[in-house]
Scaffold this active site. Structure first.
Site, PDB file in Angstrom:
ATOM      1  N   CYS A   1      14.004  10.088   6.944  1.00  0.00           N
ATOM      2  CA  CYS A   1      13.698   9.580   8.400  1.00  0.00           C
ATOM      3  C   CYS A   1      14.920   9.778   9.152  1.00  0.00           C
ATOM      4  CB  CYS A   1      13.118   8.297   8.498  1.00  0.00           C
ATOM      5  SG  CYS A   1      13.840   7.085   7.445  1.00  0.00           S
TER       6      CYS A   1
ATOM      7  N   LYS B   1       0.892  -0.951   0.078  1.00  0.00           N
ATOM      8  CA  LYS B   1      -0.068   0.060   0.109  1.00  0.00           C
ATOM      9  C   LYS B   1       1.022   1.199   0.012  1.00  0.00           C
ATOM     10  CE  LYS B   1      -1.871   3.063   2.174  1.00  0.00           C
ATOM     11  NZ  LYS B   1      -1.743   4.397   1.918  1.00  0.00           N
TER      12      LYS B   1
ATOM     13  N   GLY C   1       6.960   4.901   8.086  1.00  0.00           N
ATOM     14  CA  GLY C   1       6.085   5.992   8.211  1.00  0.00           C
ATOM     15  C   GLY C   1       6.304   6.470   9.595  1.00  0.00           C
ATOM     16  N   SER C   2       5.523   7.496  10.077  1.00  0.00           N
ATOM     17  CA  SER C   2       5.526   7.997  11.047  1.00  0.00           C
ATOM     18  C   SER C   2       5.297   7.251  12.361  1.00  0.00           C
ATOM     19  CB  SER C   2       4.361   9.235  11.457  1.00  0.00           C
ATOM     20  OG  SER C   2       2.985   8.782  11.468  1.00  0.00           O
ATOM     21  N   THR C   3       5.912   7.857  13.618  1.00  0.00           N
ATOM     22  CA  THR C   3       5.934   6.876  14.752  1.00  0.00           C
ATOM     23  C   THR C   3       4.404   7.009  15.310  1.00  0.00           C
ATOM     24  OG1 THR C   3       7.919   7.522  15.308  1.00  0.00           O
ATOM     25  CG2 THR C   3       6.317   7.178  17.181  1.00  0.00           C
ATOM     26  N   GLU C   4       3.597   8.045  15.016  1.00  0.00           N
ATOM     27  CA  GLU C   4       2.053   7.994  15.612  1.00  0.00           C
ATOM     28  C   GLU C   4       1.457   6.789  14.664  1.00  0.00           C
ATOM     29  OE1 GLU C   4       0.438  11.616  14.307  1.00  0.00           O
ATOM     30  OE2 GLU C   4      -1.592  11.101  15.083  1.00  0.00           O
TER      31      GLU C   4
ATOM     32  N   GLY D   1       2.773   4.211  13.150  1.00  0.00           N
ATOM     33  CA  GLY D   1       3.240   3.105  13.576  1.00  0.00           C
ATOM     34  C   GLY D   1       2.709   2.449  14.911  1.00  0.00           C
TER      35      GLY D   1
ATOM     36  N   GLU E   1       9.655   0.748  10.703  1.00  0.00           N
ATOM     37  CA  GLU E   1      10.703   1.991  10.568  1.00  0.00           C
ATOM     38  C   GLU E   1       9.939   3.297  10.635  1.00  0.00           C
ATOM     39  OE1 GLU E   1      13.659   1.219   9.957  1.00  0.00           O
ATOM     40  OE2 GLU E   1      13.483  -0.844   9.707  1.00  0.00           O
TER      41      GLU E   1
ATOM     42  N   GLU F   1       9.847  15.788  15.115  1.00  0.00           N
ATOM     43  CA  GLU F   1      10.301  15.402  13.596  1.00  0.00           C
ATOM     44  C   GLU F   1       9.567  16.462  12.718  1.00  0.00           C
ATOM     45  OE1 GLU F   1       9.107  11.774  11.398  1.00  0.00           O
ATOM     46  OE2 GLU F   1      11.169  11.558  10.924  1.00  0.00           O
TER      47      GLU F   1
HETATM   48  P1  NAI Z   1       1.942   8.514   7.914  1.00  0.00           P
HETATM   49  O1  NAI Z   1       2.711   7.572   8.681  1.00  0.00           O
HETATM   50  O2  NAI Z   1       0.524   8.604   8.534  1.00  0.00           O
HETATM   51  O3  NAI Z   1       1.686   7.683   6.485  1.00  0.00           O
HETATM   52  C1  NAI Z   1       2.758   6.521   6.040  1.00  0.00           C
HETATM   53  C2  NAI Z   1       1.835   5.462   5.365  1.00  0.00           C
HETATM   54  O4  NAI Z   1       0.762   4.994   6.339  1.00  0.00           O
HETATM   55  C3  NAI Z   1       0.895   5.834   4.227  1.00  0.00           C
HETATM   56  O5  NAI Z   1       0.899   5.052   3.199  1.00  0.00           O
HETATM   57  C4  NAI Z   1      -0.661   6.133   4.761  1.00  0.00           C
HETATM   58  O6  NAI Z   1      -1.370   5.862   3.924  1.00  0.00           O
HETATM   59  C5  NAI Z   1      -0.387   5.016   5.697  1.00  0.00           C
HETATM   60  N1  NAI Z   1      -1.216   4.838   7.098  1.00  0.00           N
HETATM   61  C6  NAI Z   1      -1.778   6.121   7.657  1.00  0.00           C
HETATM   62  N2  NAI Z   1      -2.487   6.045   8.543  1.00  0.00           N
HETATM   63  C7  NAI Z   1      -2.866   4.617   8.744  1.00  0.00           C
HETATM   64  C8  NAI Z   1      -3.679   3.795   9.260  1.00  0.00           C
HETATM   65  N3  NAI Z   1      -4.183   4.074  10.271  1.00  0.00           N
HETATM   66  N4  NAI Z   1      -3.507   2.520   9.245  1.00  0.00           N
HETATM   67  C9  NAI Z   1      -2.862   1.817   7.959  1.00  0.00           C
HETATM   68  N5  NAI Z   1      -1.971   2.801   7.176  1.00  0.00           N
HETATM   69  C10 NAI Z   1      -1.877   3.967   7.556  1.00  0.00           C
HETATM   70  O7  NAI Z   1       3.037   9.808   7.558  1.00  0.00           O
HETATM   71  P2  NAI Z   1       2.140  11.073   6.990  1.00  0.00           P
HETATM   72  O8  NAI Z   1       0.801  11.573   7.635  1.00  0.00           O
HETATM   73  O9  NAI Z   1       2.283  11.091   5.474  1.00  0.00           O
HETATM   74  O10 NAI Z   1       3.107  12.265   7.467  1.00  0.00           O
HETATM   75  C11 NAI Z   1       3.220  12.885   8.532  1.00  0.00           C
HETATM   76  C12 NAI Z   1       4.470  12.981   9.314  1.00  0.00           C
HETATM   77  O11 NAI Z   1       5.028  11.637   9.550  1.00  0.00           O
HETATM   78  C13 NAI Z   1       5.538  13.457   8.558  1.00  0.00           C
HETATM   79  O12 NAI Z   1       5.541  15.107   8.651  1.00  0.00           O
HETATM   80  C14 NAI Z   1       6.897  13.089   9.208  1.00  0.00           C
HETATM   81  O13 NAI Z   1       7.082  13.642  10.461  1.00  0.00           O
HETATM   82  C15 NAI Z   1       6.559  11.680   9.373  1.00  0.00           C
HETATM   83  N6  NAI Z   1       7.089  10.642   8.487  1.00  0.00           N
HETATM   84  C16 NAI Z   1       7.995  10.098   8.619  1.00  0.00           C
HETATM   85  C17 NAI Z   1       8.486   9.343   7.526  1.00  0.00           C
HETATM   86  C18 NAI Z   1       9.563   8.413   7.754  1.00  0.00           C
HETATM   87  O14 NAI Z   1      10.401   7.861   6.787  1.00  0.00           O
HETATM   88  N7  NAI Z   1      10.217   8.498   8.868  1.00  0.00           N
HETATM   89  C19 NAI Z   1       7.958   8.999   6.347  1.00  0.00           C
HETATM   90  C20 NAI Z   1       6.660   9.804   6.268  1.00  0.00           C
HETATM   91  C21 NAI Z   1       6.293  10.557   7.133  1.00  0.00           C
HETATM   92 MG    MG Z   2      -0.614  10.321   8.686  1.00  0.00          MG
END
Ligand code: NAI
Ligand code: MG
Length: 490
Positions: free
Chosen positions: A295, A186, A239-242, A244, A261, A393
């Protein structure tokens, strides 16, 4: 609708790109689509299938159906298909780089030199890995031979972010299928095009239908459905810690293991003996690469008080040389952020920084970029480790500079953060460098550099940056399960 993924780089009318389920490109069962944007000008690039529970279920069932035969294939046979895919990615590197830049906002020079090249390397590495998955024999007492078998898990769900879509997809897909698993990916709703194009190449390479499936859609619907699906064996998330934390809690309902991660707030420590130019170059690269949307971004810079002014001045010079611009311009070294939402978020941290620390550099926005999601380099000095800009972050090109005088003090400060993804140290003193490497509460440590990664080297976080590892032999343990077998020799 049942149409192949279409390219949009001719800048024609936006077209609809299908999801890749059971070897075919298809629309969402609901018929819904959602737009994807060029973050450099805010224009709609294409529409994507808005997959939900029903489509995710179809993808998981396709993965499940493909699994028995796929796992029975020899490692060599799986490896050959991965090599074929590596070759196709290599042949289509320019196209993939173009899609990555258009949709994710990455400077085209980076997509070409870094993302496309690393993608091929990862596929080749995991192609080789397919023949190197093996168990142990254990010299247990008694009349027995004891051995372990390394077996695939089944259907692995991969959920990835938008900062390195192509690479993240390959880092999830390649080790999993090398080990005999099948996969449902996804991609992030903000940037899917390179991942769908990869689906075309997977189809061309001749993988059996269902071995790799790609479902596009939102996190709260498609992502959640994948996490909740009772036939998905494991979730590998970046993705984000939240998010995760939410995924780990949700996965507990079906007792699914997860690999996480997550985010970071990585420290870069510059000691007083560091070569000034080199230190400034590493520090600038650590925060300005990929617009700071990395990240492992070195977003907290600790500089020894004796060289603080010189190092800072050189970083400011480097920030001044950043070519902020449309990402498809080969001269551009910094493109837009991914979305309006991320731009607003980063700007709110900049406002916080202005109110609480000392702004020493703020890049002005060149004309003509008003419709894109651009934020140029920003540097704050006199930051305290307790400030929001040092703890959270930001995911943008915003550097927080802190000053220190003493080794034990700075190591304690570097570790005084909820995240633990990466840390760098710059010094010519080998003892000091190695003491830092030992002391850092972080999964990745760089000495006299920042950001090096390899398919061969384990990558992952400590603390709130997650658990589980990608790359190397380490990830092969994540995508397999161990079976113990006792054989009586009597
Ligand atoms: P996110 O962590 O919410 O999204 C990453 C992935 O998770 C996307 O594919 C999204 O569709 C999916 N996702 C979101 N909510 C979900 C859920 N409830 N169940 C299953 N999958 C879900 O990140 P977002 O909202 O795009 O970015 C917000 C912040 O997160 C950024 O500002 C950054 O600080 C951080 N982030 C960190 C990353 C890293 O590699 N460390 C990568 C992306 C975002
Ligand atoms: Mg998000």
């Amino acid at each position: 609708m049942n149409q192949a993924a279409q390219t949009i780089t001719d800048k024609g009318e936006p077209r609809i790109w299908g999801a890749f389920i059971n070897g075919e490109f298809t629309g969402a069962a609901s018929g819904k689509t959602f737009p994807t944007f060029d973050p450099g000008n805010g224009e709609v690039l294409a529409f994507l299938a808005e997959c939900d529970e029903e489509d995710v279920d179809a993808a998981v069932r396709a993965g499940l159906a493909a699994f028995p035969e796929w796992r029975r294939k020899t490692g060599a046979a799986r490896g050959k298909l991965l090599m074929k895919l590596a070759q196709l990615v290599s042949e289509n590197a320019a196209k993939l780089a173009e899609l990555e830049s258009l949709n994710a906002g990455k400077p085209i020079r980076d997509s070409k030199a870094i993302d496309a090249v690393t993608a091929v390397d990862a596929l080749e590495y995991f192609a080789g890995m397919a023949t190197k998955i093996q168990g142990d024999t254990i010299p247990v007492p008694g009349p027995y031979i004891n051995m372990t078998l390394r077996e695939p898990l089944g259907v692995i769900g991969g959920i990835i972010p938008w900062n390195f879509p192509l690479l993240q997809a390959i880092w999830k897909i390649a080790p999993a299928i090398a080990a005999g698993n099948t996969v449902v990916i996804k991609p992030a709703e903000q940037a899917c095009l390179s991942v769908i194009y990869l689906g075309e190449l997977i189809q061309q390479a001749g993988f059996p239908a269902g071995v790799v499936n790609i479902v596009t859609g939102y996190g709260a619907t498609a992502g959640l459905a994948l996490v909740q699906h009772h036939m998905v064996a494991k979730i590998m998330f970046t993705g984000s810690t939240e998010t995760g934390k939410r995924i780990a809690a949700e996965a507990a309902q079906t007792l699914k293991p997860v690999g996480l991660e997550l985010g970071g707030k990585s420290a870069v420590i510059v000691y007083e003996d560091a070569p000034i130019g080199h230190a400034a170059s590493v520090a600038a690269n650590a925060i300005f690469s990929n617009q700071g949307q990395v990240c492992t971004a070195g977003s907290r810079l600790f500089v020894h008080e004796n060289i603080h002014d010189q190092v800072l001045q050189k970083i400011v010079e480097r920030a001044g040389k950043v070519k902020l611009g449309y990402q498809m311009d080969p001269e551009t070294t910094m493109g837009p952020l991914i979305s309006r939402k991320q731009k607003d978020r980063v700007e709110s941290y900049i406002e916080y920084g202005k109110a609480n620390a000392k702004l020493v550099y703020s890049h002005s926005l060149p004309d003509g970029l008003e419709d894109g999601f651009f934020v140029g380099p920003h540097i704050f000095d006199e930051v305290e480790n307790s400030m929001q800009v040092a703890r959270e972050e930001i995911f943008g090109p915003v550097l927080s500079v802190l000053t220190f005088s003493d080794e034990s003090e700075v190591l304690a400060l570097a570790n005084d953060n909820p995240y633990g993804l990466a840390a760098s140290v710059i010094t010519r003193d080998i003892g000091r460098a190695m003491r830092a490497a030992q002391a850092f509460e972080a999964g990745n440590v760089w000495v006299n550099t920042w950001g090096a990664v390899s398919s061969m080297a384990p990558y992952g976080g400590y603390k709130n940056s997650g658990y589980g590892r990608e790359m190397g032999f380490a990830v092969m343990r994540e995508v397999t399960q161990e079976k113990n077998v006792w054989v009586s020799v009597r």
